[in-house]
Each structure stands twice: as C-alpha cells, then as structure tokens.
Design an enzyme around this catalytic site. Sequence first.
Site, short mmCIF file in Angstrom:
data_model
loop_
_atom_site.label_atom_id
_atom_site.label_comp_id
_atom_site.label_asym_id
_atom_site.label_seq_id
_atom_site.Cartn_x
_atom_site.Cartn_y
_atom_site.Cartn_z
N TYR A 120 66.25 45.78 6.87
CA TYR A 120 65.78 46.55 5.71
C TYR A 120 64.61 45.98 4.93
O TYR A 120 64.05 46.67 4.08
CB TYR A 120 66.97 46.84 4.78
CG TYR A 120 67.93 47.84 5.42
CD1 TYR A 120 67.66 49.19 5.41
CD2 TYR A 120 69.07 47.41 6.09
CE1 TYR A 120 68.50 50.11 6.03
CE2 TYR A 120 69.92 48.32 6.71
CZ TYR A 120 69.63 49.66 6.68
OH TYR A 120 70.46 50.56 7.30
N PHE A 405 80.13 48.66 0.19
CA PHE A 405 80.25 50.12 0.34
C PHE A 405 79.51 50.61 1.57
O PHE A 405 78.78 49.85 2.19
CB PHE A 405 79.73 50.84 -0.92
CG PHE A 405 78.34 50.44 -1.33
CD1 PHE A 405 77.23 51.07 -0.80
CD2 PHE A 405 78.13 49.41 -2.25
CE1 PHE A 405 75.94 50.71 -1.19
CE2 PHE A 405 76.85 49.03 -2.64
CZ PHE A 405 75.76 49.68 -2.11
C1 COA Z 1 70.13 50.36 12.86
C2 COA Z 1 69.75 51.81 13.19
C3 COA Z 1 70.19 52.70 12.03
C4 COA Z 1 68.23 51.86 13.35
O1 COA Z 1 67.83 53.20 13.53
P1 COA Z 1 66.50 53.58 14.36
O2 COA Z 1 66.27 55.02 14.19
O3 COA Z 1 66.63 53.03 15.72
O4 COA Z 1 65.39 52.74 13.56
P2 COA Z 1 63.82 53.10 13.52
O5 COA Z 1 63.36 53.51 14.88
O6 COA Z 1 63.53 54.04 12.41
O7 COA Z 1 63.24 51.66 13.19
C5 COA Z 1 62.52 51.39 12.03
C6 COA Z 1 62.14 49.93 12.07
O8 COA Z 1 63.34 49.14 11.98
C7 COA Z 1 63.43 48.26 13.11
N1 COA Z 1 64.83 48.16 13.48
C8 COA Z 1 65.66 49.18 13.78
N2 COA Z 1 66.87 48.72 14.07
C9 COA Z 1 66.83 47.38 13.94
C10 COA Z 1 67.79 46.35 14.12
N3 COA Z 1 69.05 46.61 14.47
N4 COA Z 1 67.38 45.08 13.90
C11 COA Z 1 66.11 44.80 13.52
N5 COA Z 1 65.16 45.76 13.34
C12 COA Z 1 65.52 47.02 13.56
C13 COA Z 1 62.59 48.89 14.19
O9 COA Z 1 62.16 47.95 15.12
C14 COA Z 1 61.47 49.50 13.37
O10 COA Z 1 60.56 48.48 13.03
P3 COA Z 1 59.00 48.76 12.68
O11 COA Z 1 58.85 50.23 12.44
O12 COA Z 1 58.77 47.96 11.44
O13 COA Z 1 58.28 48.27 13.85
C15 COA Z 1 70.41 52.29 14.51
O14 COA Z 1 70.06 51.40 15.52
C16 COA Z 1 71.93 52.39 14.45
O15 COA Z 1 72.45 53.44 14.12
N6 COA Z 1 72.65 51.29 14.77
C17 COA Z 1 74.12 51.27 14.75
C18 COA Z 1 74.70 51.48 13.35
C19 COA Z 1 74.03 50.61 12.29
O16 COA Z 1 73.86 49.42 12.48
N7 COA Z 1 73.66 51.23 11.16
C20 COA Z 1 72.99 50.56 10.05
C21 COA Z 1 73.95 50.45 8.92
S1 COA Z 1 73.35 49.48 7.61
#
Ligand code: COA
Length: 405
Positions: A120, A405
């Site tokens: 984040y 949360f």
């Molecule tokens: C984490 C999650 C929400 C990311 O969603 P996503 O649609 O793949 O993310 P995006 O494609 O919009 O990525 C945005 C940025 O975040 C980064 N990012 C996404 N997931 C990441 C992770 N797990 N760790 C590190 N960086 C991550 C991407 O590399 C991208 O970086 P950049 O644009 O600065 O180069 C998704 O992988 C997921 O649902 N994971 C399982 C549940 C979870 O962990 N939810 C988060 C709860 S807090």
Amino acid sequence: MSTVEIAEVRSDDMDRFVEIAHGFWGGAPEPAMELVSKVLDRAMLARTDGEDIGAAAVIDFRLSLPGGQRVAMDGVTWVGVSATARRRGVLRAMMTHCLESARERGVGLLGLGASESSIYRRFGYGVATHICTAQIVTAHAALGTPFRDPGRLRFQSLDTSIATLRDVESRQRDRVAGIGRSEAYWRRIAVTDAKPEGETGPAQLVVHVGSGGDVDGFVVYRLEERWTDHLADGVVHVKELTALNLDAHLALWQHVLTMDLAEHLRMERFWPDDPIQHLLADPRRLRTATSDDLHLRVVDVAAMLQARRYSCDGSVVIEVIDPACPDIAGRYRLDGGRDDAAVSRTEEPAGLLLDGASLASVFLGDTSVAALHRAGLVEELRRGAVASATAMFTWSPRPWLNHRF
Ligand SMILES: CC(C)(COP(=O)(O)OP(=O)(O)OC[C@H]1O[C@@H](n2cnc3c(N)ncnc32)[C@H](O)[C@@H]1OP(=O)(O)O)[C@@H](O)C(=O)NCCC(=O)NCCS
C-alpha cells in the site's frame, strides 16, 4: 484487459457483495459470514466486460488521535481481486475510487490492515501503528510486587455485554488509534467468539468491577486444553485486554497469567506500551515480536495535523510530496502544542520534505521523524527542523488499534 469500471454496491445488495468478495480470497471458511454485510457501510465491485473481478468495502470509523480528538476514518476492508485478474491494475482502480470517495465526503483519513506490508505504500499509505505477538511460560510470569485487587472479576456473556464493552472503550481517554466499534461490529465478534477456533474453546469474557462498582476493564480469551505425558500443558490465548486504570489492568493480567492447567499464554494483539512489561519479576520471559498494524493515508493534511495535539510547543513547515494528488501535495505550516494546533498552506520555505506515506507513519507518534530522517525518508531542509518535529510529533502512550478490521 478491457477498462476496469468501479460500481458502488447498493446497501440492499451487500450480502451478494460479501459472497463475491469472499470468493476472491479463495472462499476459506469465515466465521459469522452472515453478519459481515451488517458491518460494512459502503462497498464497490470492480468490473470488466460485465464480470465482477475485484471487491473492496469501507467501514466508517472514528479514530482517536494524540490529544483525544476523534476523527472520521474510512476503514478499507474486504479488498480482493479475482486470481484470474491480478496484476492488471484492478486494485489500483479501487484504491483511486476509495481516495476520491473520502475526498468527496470530506473524510480526512483512510486506514487499513494490509495482508502484505509491501502493497500500500505506493498508494500513499504509511505504517501508523505497530502491534506485537507476545508469549510467556506462565510459571515465569510472576509479578515483581504482589498485587491485591481492590475490585473483583466476573464472567459475563459477550453476547449480552456489548453495551458495557462499548462503554469501557468510549472512556479510554488517552488511547491513541482506538476505533469505536459499532453495535453491529461487536455483534459479529460475539457470534464469531462463541464458536471454538482451531484447538481452542469458545471465547470467554471476564470483566473487572472497580471498587466503586463500575466495570472498568475486560479481557477476552480462549483456552486450549493440552496434556503432555500426563502433565497439564494448556494455553491461554488472549484476544484483547482493555482497562481504564492500573488496578483493572493488573487484575485482568493476573487472571490470565495464573490460570490452572495452563502453562503458556499467547496474545496476538499485544500493545507495545503495555505496562505489564515493566511489572513482571522476570520481564525477559515475555517474548514479543512486532509487526505493522494500521496503515493510514492522510487525505486532508491540514485538517488532520490540526486535529491532533503535540508533545511540546513548536512550529515547522512541512512540504508533502504526493504524486497521485498534486492538490494534496504542497507546503503546510504547523504551529502546535499540548493544547492547540493551527495549520495552513504556506509559501514559506520548508523545514522538512517527506512523502504522504512518511507523513502517515509519523502522524500518530508511533514512528519518529528522526527515525525516518535516518532512513532517508525525511529530508531536512532547515537545520534543527528534524529535532523540533521529532519532539513535537512523539507521543506517549504509543498508539494501539483495538481490532484488526
Ligand atoms: C493484493 C491484491 C488485492 C492486488 O490486486 P491487483 O489487482 O493484482 O493489484 P494491481 O494490479 O492493481 O497492482 C497495483 C500495484 O500493486 C502491486 N502489488 C499488487 N499486489 C501486490 C503484492 N501482493 N505485493 C506487492 N505488491 C503488489 C503491483 O505490482 C502494482 O504495482 P505498480 O503499479 O506500482 O507497479 C490481489 O493480489 C489479491 O486479491 N490478493 C489476495 C487477497 C489480498 O491479499 N487482498 C489484500 C487485502 S489487504
């Protein structure tokens, strides 16, 4: 992939939202699923070509700041993206929507608990609080000075004690990073806690009644019964412990540390400033490991810096870098102290230069300005600015979020 659209979820569609969002997490069993939608205040679905591929929700909290003021915070939760649509910008689209929504509604802070701490910062969130896991072998958990409780302890049913628990929380005047948990929020906790979890039994609630007759603290814990070679080897898993004064605090700790048949105590959300650390006869026996907890995104810099209080009188001009929001970026003059604070935009030369995530990290006083300066995340543009901002922003007690949360 086609364009990602964000659709706000209608309040009467919240149950469907929870089902979809749950699927994005892999559909693992979720206790009290039927109550999740009652806790969420807003939600969104990310769609492409008519297919739901991402979800995020918001809970309206009020967060307590250094000095006691409580401000609105959008608590972002239930964030998930379909495993077939990840790393294509879906989360980014939802984060942009959350930020815009907070700005439109005049909410100055966004907060979340991150599944991974690497995600984040790029969206302007910084680690604003930490939490510890703690464990101790109870045979080594004697207090340095014997304690006699002037009050008494009492078991109560969680289900019928929600008003009491909310009342205790609302009276924690000096708690920083406390969030007020709604009746619905507690109801979900009560239903979840009534069920056994893993090897542990249902959660038990013990309240402390002070000598004046008022409930002034509570502890919630689960017991894990274990036997090794015919010897009792049980574990007390403490979920949360909140007290309004030292007597209540010690009485509740003494209760969980002296449980018959339990050899170990474990706590997942141990306050880094918990006084018990200083009161054990053999404090090294309490083993702790620290982790990031609440991540904050400051949306209204002037209003938020003005809302908190500072440990000493001082003035500093802070230049905030915010590539995602050029209109949040800029120079802010802060004049603050124990009783008051004033913040305004300024053209004066800045003393400190930092990005929004670093601002969030120092906002509640948990991480010092000096520590981020040493890490190269805060630049000193005027000699002495780091020292004076460090003295101002530092706060005791350390912040402590009630509940993930
Ligand atoms: C984490 C999650 C929400 C990311 O969603 P996503 O649609 O793949 O993310 P995006 O494609 O919009 O990525 C945005 C940025 O975040 C980064 N990012 C996404 N997931 C990441 C992770 N797990 N760790 C590190 N960086 C991550 C991407 O590399 C991208 O970086 P950049 O644009 O600065 O180069 C998704 O992988 C997921 O649902 N994971 C399982 C549940 C979870 O962990 N939810 C988060 C709860 S807090």
